[in-house]
Design a protein around this motif. Structure first.
Motif, PDB file in Angstrom:
ATOM      1  N   ALA A  43       8.713  17.037   4.242  1.00  0.00           N
ATOM      2  CA  ALA A  43       8.155  16.361   5.680  1.00  0.00           C
ATOM      3  C   ALA A  43       6.917  15.213   5.350  1.00  0.00           C
ATOM      4  N   ARG A  44       5.902  15.459   4.437  1.00  0.00           N
ATOM      5  CA  ARG A  44       5.097  14.555   4.300  1.00  0.00           C
ATOM      6  C   ARG A  44       5.618  13.285   3.648  1.00  0.00           C
TER       7      ARG A  44
ATOM      8  N   ASN B  66       7.366  11.555   6.654  1.00  0.00           N
ATOM      9  CA  ASN B  66       6.243  10.997   7.550  1.00  0.00           C
ATOM     10  C   ASN B  66       5.314   9.858   7.038  1.00  0.00           C
TER      11      ASN B  66
ATOM     12  N   ARG C  95       7.058   6.109   7.234  1.00  0.00           N
ATOM     13  CA  ARG C  95       6.957   5.269   8.362  1.00  0.00           C
ATOM     14  C   ARG C  95       5.755   4.070   8.403  1.00  0.00           C
TER      15      ARG C  95
ATOM     16  N   ASN D 299       1.635   7.058  14.173  1.00  0.00           N
ATOM     17  CA  ASN D 299       2.615   8.139  13.887  1.00  0.00           C
ATOM     18  C   ASN D 299       2.439   8.580  12.329  1.00  0.00           C
TER      19      ASN D 299
ATOM     20  N   PRO E  20       0.192  10.763   9.873  1.00  0.00           N
ATOM     21  CA  PRO E  20      -0.826  11.449   9.723  1.00  0.00           C
ATOM     22  C   PRO E  20      -1.956  11.132   8.756  1.00  0.00           C
TER      23      PRO E  20
ATOM     24  N   SER F  44      -3.050  12.651   6.373  1.00  0.00           N
ATOM     25  CA  SER F  44      -2.342  12.735   4.871  1.00  0.00           C
ATOM     26  C   SER F  44      -1.720  11.502   4.281  1.00  0.00           C
TER      27      SER F  44
HETATM   28  C1  LIG Z   1       4.882  14.808  10.685  1.00  0.00           C
HETATM   29  O1  LIG Z   1       4.593  13.817  11.801  1.00  0.00           O
HETATM   30  C2  LIG Z   1       5.029  14.638  12.948  1.00  0.00           C
HETATM   31  C3  LIG Z   1       4.581  13.828  14.090  1.00  0.00           C
HETATM   32  O2  LIG Z   1       4.064  12.703  13.791  1.00  0.00           O
HETATM   33  C4  LIG Z   1       4.121  15.690  13.298  1.00  0.00           C
HETATM   34  O3  LIG Z   1       4.295  16.627  14.365  1.00  0.00           O
HETATM   35  C5  LIG Z   1       4.204  16.856  11.725  1.00  0.00           C
HETATM   36  O4  LIG Z   1       2.953  17.618  11.736  1.00  0.00           O
HETATM   37  C6  LIG Z   1       3.923  15.899  10.488  1.00  0.00           C
HETATM   38  N1  LIG Z   1       4.030  16.788   9.445  1.00  0.00           N
HETATM   39  C7  LIG Z   1       3.453  16.723   8.215  1.00  0.00           C
HETATM   40  C8  LIG Z   1       3.887  17.488   7.152  1.00  0.00           C
HETATM   41  O5  LIG Z   1       2.538  16.027   8.068  1.00  0.00           O
END
Ligand SMILES: *[C@@H]1O[C@H](CO)[C@@H](O)[C@H](O)[C@H]1NC(C)=O
Ligand SMILES: *[C@@H]1O[C@H](CO)[C@@H](O)[C@H](O)[C@H]1NC(C)=O
Ligand SMILES: *[C@@H]1O[C@H](CO)[C@@H](O)[C@H](O)[C@H]1NC(C)=O
Ligand SMILES: *[C@@H]1O[C@H](CO)[C@@H](O)[C@H](O)[C@H]1NC(C)=O
Ligand SMILES: *[C@@H]1O[C@H](CO)[C@@H](O)[C@H](O)[C@H]1NC(C)=O
Ligand SMILES: *[C@@H]1O[C@H](CO)[C@@H](O)[C@H](O)[C@H]1NC(C)=O
Ligand SMILES: *[C@@H]1O[C@H](CO)[C@@H](O)[C@H](O)[C@H]1NC(C)=O
Ligand SMILES: *[C@@H]1O[C@H](CO)[C@@H](O)[C@H](O)[C@H]1NC(C)=O
Length: 273
Positions: free
Chosen positions: A30-31, A34, A37, A55, A57, A59
């Motif tokens: 997932a990271r 994310n 993007r 959008n 995060p 991290s």
């Molecule tokens: C990825 O991004 C989404 C939406 O921006 C967020 O809800 C989600 O927590 C993020 N996941 C991680 C692992 O950072």
């Protein structure tokens, strides 16, 4: 009968696993997803690590590089109370052009704050020079200031009071009792911003402030990030590590597994690092 029941239970078991295990083509970490993007706001596009916000995060970037989108027009970065519009980012050179939001629509702000950056990460480019703006000055100050450096604030906290700007080279101008002015701020402008007063001082000042000034930012972790990106990863950080490389299948210290040497040394997986 026995065989039939076995087949049925296998089928149930199989469909159970199919239902709880997502198909492999959408299991990218997932990271990683994310952070692939880019950041976009108005005309500023394709912004990546160390910047985060929107959008992306936290991290996906470094501390101190948070961006917010202002009016869908320009990204904003905050240093203490001051907000700066980002007019341009040059990620290859680790620099950007920024302008103070509070001076964007005119040179008479509500409160008088000197320009500050977060000097841990940012510094003025060599192309910058400072000007000083004085506000709410008494008449005796007026006399010591050349006409081309005087202006009147139509709004702000010192509306209709005398205001002045002086640049570094005119610091030799002997200002009588500048401490009697109610406010004073230092603002960097670009050395190349010509203060062309043919349309008036206020206009000229506004134009040069709106062109912004360049700041360089600290390229810490650039080498690591380039290696990570070359190996197909996305750069990021987490609480315990200032730099992490997010790969499709998890996170590594420096780069993603593949045909490169670094992967031999990168060891940690999500949860273990
Ligand atoms: C990825 O991004 C989404 C939406 O921006 C967020 O809800 C989600 O927590 C993020 N996941 C991680 C692992 O950072
Ligand atoms: C976006 O930036 C990356 C490098 O950070 C570059 O490889 C890519 O070509 C850029 N894309 C566009 C559309 O400019
Ligand atoms: C600089 O940024 C860091 C990280 O966001 C923060 O902890 C620190 O307080 C900031 N310093 C200033 C002077 O704004
Ligand atoms: C960044 O640095 C380069 C090279 O010194 C310079 O040409 C450029 O004007 C600077 N600023 C921006 C925002 O690109
Ligand atoms: C300063 O420039 C901004 C943006 O171009 C404009 O909206 C504003 O009216 C100008 N203000 C003055 C006092 O010239
Ligand atoms: C402009 O002022 C800042 C502090 O406000 C200072 O750090 C910087 O060195 C000054 N720049 C020049 C070119 O004097
Ligand atoms: C101060 O300067 C302004 C702008 O040039 C002028 O309009 C004003 O009359 C002057 N005030 C005094 C008290 O000299
Ligand atoms: C600084 O101010 C002086 C006097 O007002 C002017 O002659 C000079 O051109 C200005 N310099 C810059 C870089 O704007």
């Amino acid at each position: 009968m026995e065989a039939h029941r076995l087949a049925l239970s296998s089928l149930i078991t199989l469909s159970f696993f199919l239902a709880i295990l997502p198909p492999s083509y959408c299991t990218d970490y997932a990271r990683f997803v994310n952070c692939s993007r880019p950041y976009e706001c108005g005309r500023i596009k394709n912004v990546s690590y160390p910047f985060w916000g929107g959008n992306r995060p936290e991290s996906c970037g470094r501390q101190g590089f948070k961006l917010e989108c202002y009016n869908d027009e320009y990204p904003i970065i905050k240093f203490e109370e001051l907000e700066f519009l980002i007019l341009n980012i040059n990620q290859a050179q680790n620099n950007m052009t920024i302008a103070r939001l509070d001076l964007w629509s005119g040179s008479c702000p509500q409160t008088y704050l000197d320009t500050v950056l977060n000097y841990s990460f940012f510094d003025y480019a060599p192309t910058v020079l400072n000007i000083t703006l004085f506000y709410g000055c008494p008449p005796q100050v007026n006399k010591s200031i050349p006409v081309q450096n005087r202006f009147t604030c139509l709004e702000g906290s010192d509306a209709n009071n005398n205001a002045y700007f002086v640049n570094e080279s005119s610091a030799k101008i002997h200002i009588l009792e500048p401490e009697k002015c109610r406010g004073k701020i230092r603002v960097p402008i670009s050395r190349n911003a010509i203060i062309d007063e043919s349309a008036g001082v206020v206009h000229a000042l506004n134009e040069s402030l709106n062109q912004g000034f360049d700041v360089d930012y600290n390229p810490l972790h650039d080498t690591a990030c380039n290696g990570c990106v070359r190996s197909g990863g996305n750069c990021g950080s987490k609480e315990t590590h200032q730099f992490v490389c997010f790969c499709r299948d998890g996170e590594r210290s420096y780069s993603c597994p593949g045909n490169n040497m670094y992967s031999l040394f990168s060891s940690h997986f999500p949860g273990l690092g």
